[in-house]
Design a protein around this motif. Structure first.
Motif, short mmCIF file in Angstrom:
data_model
loop_
_atom_site.label_atom_id
_atom_site.label_comp_id
_atom_site.label_asym_id
_atom_site.label_seq_id
_atom_site.Cartn_x
_atom_site.Cartn_y
_atom_site.Cartn_z
N VAL A 48 24.09 9.30 -7.23
CA VAL A 48 23.35 8.05 -7.06
C VAL A 48 22.42 8.12 -5.84
N VAL A 49 22.96 8.60 -4.71
CA VAL A 49 22.16 8.67 -3.48
C VAL A 49 21.00 9.65 -3.66
N GLY A 50 21.28 10.82 -4.23
CA GLY A 50 20.22 11.81 -4.43
C GLY A 50 19.14 11.33 -5.38
N THR A 51 19.55 10.65 -6.44
CA THR A 51 18.56 10.15 -7.41
C THR A 51 17.68 9.09 -6.76
N LEU A 52 18.29 8.19 -6.00
CA LEU A 52 17.50 7.17 -5.31
C LEU A 52 16.52 7.81 -4.32
N TYR A 53 17.00 8.85 -3.62
CA TYR A 53 16.12 9.52 -2.66
C TYR A 53 14.92 10.16 -3.34
N PHE A 54 15.18 10.92 -4.40
CA PHE A 54 14.06 11.60 -5.06
C PHE A 54 13.24 10.64 -5.94
N LEU A 55 13.73 9.41 -6.12
CA LEU A 55 12.96 8.43 -6.88
C LEU A 55 11.87 7.79 -6.01
N ILE A 56 12.23 7.31 -4.81
CA ILE A 56 11.27 6.57 -4.01
C ILE A 56 10.94 7.21 -2.65
N PRO A 57 11.91 7.36 -1.74
CA PRO A 57 11.53 7.88 -0.41
C PRO A 57 10.83 9.24 -0.46
N TYR A 58 11.30 10.11 -1.31
CA TYR A 58 10.69 11.44 -1.43
C TYR A 58 9.22 11.34 -1.83
N ASN A 59 8.92 10.49 -2.80
CA ASN A 59 7.53 10.31 -3.24
C ASN A 59 6.70 9.57 -2.21
N LEU A 60 7.38 8.66 -1.49
CA LEU A 60 6.68 7.95 -0.41
C LEU A 60 6.20 8.94 0.65
N GLN A 120 0.82 -1.21 0.00
CA GLN A 120 0.00 0.00 0.00
C GLN A 120 0.86 1.26 0.00
N ALA A 121 1.99 1.20 0.69
CA ALA A 121 2.90 2.35 0.71
C ALA A 121 3.47 2.60 -0.68
N LEU A 122 3.85 1.53 -1.37
CA LEU A 122 4.37 1.69 -2.73
C LEU A 122 3.29 2.22 -3.66
N LEU A 123 2.08 1.73 -3.49
CA LEU A 123 0.97 2.21 -4.32
C LEU A 123 0.71 3.69 -4.04
N ALA A 124 0.76 4.05 -2.76
CA ALA A 124 0.53 5.45 -2.39
C ALA A 124 1.60 6.37 -2.95
N SER A 125 2.81 5.85 -3.14
CA SER A 125 3.91 6.70 -3.61
C SER A 125 3.81 7.04 -5.09
N ARG A 126 2.80 6.54 -5.79
CA ARG A 126 2.58 6.83 -7.22
C ARG A 126 3.81 6.43 -8.06
N PRO A 127 4.13 5.12 -8.16
CA PRO A 127 5.33 4.71 -8.92
C PRO A 127 5.40 5.31 -10.32
N ILE A 128 4.23 5.52 -10.93
CA ILE A 128 4.25 6.06 -12.29
C ILE A 128 4.79 7.49 -12.32
N SER A 129 4.82 8.15 -11.14
CA SER A 129 5.30 9.53 -11.09
C SER A 129 6.67 9.67 -10.44
N TRP A 130 7.29 8.55 -10.05
CA TRP A 130 8.61 8.62 -9.42
C TRP A 130 9.60 9.41 -10.27
N ILE A 131 9.53 9.15 -11.58
CA ILE A 131 10.51 9.75 -12.47
C ILE A 131 10.40 11.28 -12.48
N ASN A 132 9.22 11.81 -12.14
CA ASN A 132 9.00 13.26 -12.22
C ASN A 132 9.84 14.05 -11.22
#
Length: 399
Positions: free
Chosen positions: A150-162, A117-129
């Motif tokens: 690498v660290v910054g991209t990973l952060y803004f890809l998933i945790p930030y959207n989460l 549910q957390a992954l769904l809430a994070s809007r995976p389709i919008s991670w790239i934005n």
């Protein structure tokens, strides 16, 4: 190790994950339809890979060591290149089937279903934005791939959207109950038992990244990170609820997408030239337009939940017209940036064309703009592709 063996490792892992997810999330008939769709998607991606990898290899943006490839090519692209879209269609749609089916399972404990549910809430389709603006800004400035990138991209890809979308889904639960869009690619309908765990998960996954980025940077980046994190929290949490303050809601939402680029630029020590500031301003206007137009479809459920937004206050018609004007000004602003920036002015056109047909929409028919909003989601991918080509051109011109 050759590229072939390296690619096979990822393809095999993707195949295992994809098959397991589909088996858990779909019945036999749905699984057959799923794999047919995945096959069609791979066909389309393979064509795009052949065309654009050939273009990039032809422009000498990268090359393969001949001793590490089989030598078979489609266009200029070695066959090993096609392993990546294959891995993508094997794992990502299967993961989505599992995530969306998981929300229907009966809970056995307070944490049951939290991760899906957390992954769904994070809007995976919008991670790239959010990940793309950071990665592109940092890479174009430093021209190297380092651990901070690498660290910054990973952060803004998933945790930030989460954090951004998870917090929003917790505090918007009342209105989400009235919103038929929730429960798919446009966000989860988080059950109340998952609200507190969701907030803890957002904190646990975000704080370590923010600390690392802060340690690796200086005062300018600290300010950018602080503004970015504050905007994420302030948009939704009770007591601040910037999303219920018309105009401020659009300003805050746009900050969510522009601040990753600003953080990257300060991390990389970029010089803030007039052209760069105009580009960021245009990006910010684009973000405001996107938020305003997105709010139109939610006028009715927001009003039922007594939630104010730029759309509920301005009304559907004036909000749509405002979005069109903002996209138009964003496009015109890009004409004032250094070459090849003016090419990006054309990217505003499809957004305006998608929004303008709703010029005379009423509050009663505002929900129908969801069709255009869904097109907007996919337009972002096309725009990202065009932006990438422009950035490649800019890279070549300045190398």
């Amino acid at each position: 190790m050759t590229y072939l063996w390296l690619s096979l490792v990822f393809v095999a892992a993707a195949a295992v994950v994809g098959v397991v997810c589909v088996r858990k999330g779909a019945n036999s008939n749905e699984a057959r339809q799923h794999w047919k769709a995945a096959g069609l998607a791979f066909g389309a991606l393979a064509v795009l890979t052949a065309v654009f990898d050939s273009v990039m290899i032809g422009m000498e943006l990268f090359h393969y060591d001949a001793s590490h490839i089989l030598g078979l090519k489609i266009g200029l692209a070695p066959v090993e290149d096609f392993a990546y879209p294959l891995a993508g269609v094997l794992v990502l749609p299967g993961l989505w089937v599992w995530l969306t089916r998981g929300r229907e399972a009966a809970p056995r404990s307070n944490l049951k279903g939290l991760i899906p549910q957390a992954l769904l809430a994070s809007r995976p389709i919008s991670w790239i934005n959010t990940a793309y603006p950071f990665a592109a800004a940092m890479f174009l400035t430093t021209r190297e791939v380092n651990w901070v990138l690498v660290v910054g991209t990973l952060y803004f890809l998933i945790p930030y959207n989460l954090a951004m979308y998870g917090i929003n889904d917790v505090f918007d639960y009342a209105s989400d109950l009235q919103n038929p869009r929730k429960g798919g690619i446009e966000g989860a309908l988080l059950q109340p038992r998952l609200h507190r765990p969701m907030l803890w998960l957002a904190a646990i996954t975000n704080v370590p990244f923010l600390v690392v980025l802060a340690v690796a940077s200086g005062p300018a980046t600290w300010l950018g990170i602080a503004v970015s994190a504050f905007a994420v929290v302030a948009y939704s949490v009770a007591g601040l609820r910037f999303k219920e303050r018309p105009v401020l809601d659009s300003l805050t939402s746009s900050t969510h997408f522009v601040s990753p680029a600003v953080v990257a630029l300060t991390l990389a020590g970029a010089e803030m030239t007039p052209g760069l500031l105009i580009l960021l301003a245009a990006f910010f206007l684009w973000g405001m337009a996107a938020h305003a137009f997105g709010a139109v479809q939610d006028i009715e459920p927001d009003r039922q939940a007594n939630i104010a937004s730029i759309a509920t206050v301005f009304g559907a018609r004036r909000t749509v017209r405002l979005a069109v004007v903002l996209w138009l000004v964003a496009g015109l602003a890009m004409l004032a940036t250094p070459w090849p920036g003016p090419l990006a002015a054309a990217i505003a056109v499809p957004y305006i064309a998608n929004c303008a047909p709703w010029w005379n929409v009423t509050d009663m028919t505002a929900a129908r703009t969801n069709t255009a909003w869904r097109r907007f989601i996919w337009l972002n991918y096309g725009s990202g592709f065009l932006v990438t080509l422009i950035l490649i051109l800019q890279w070549n011109l300045t190398s």
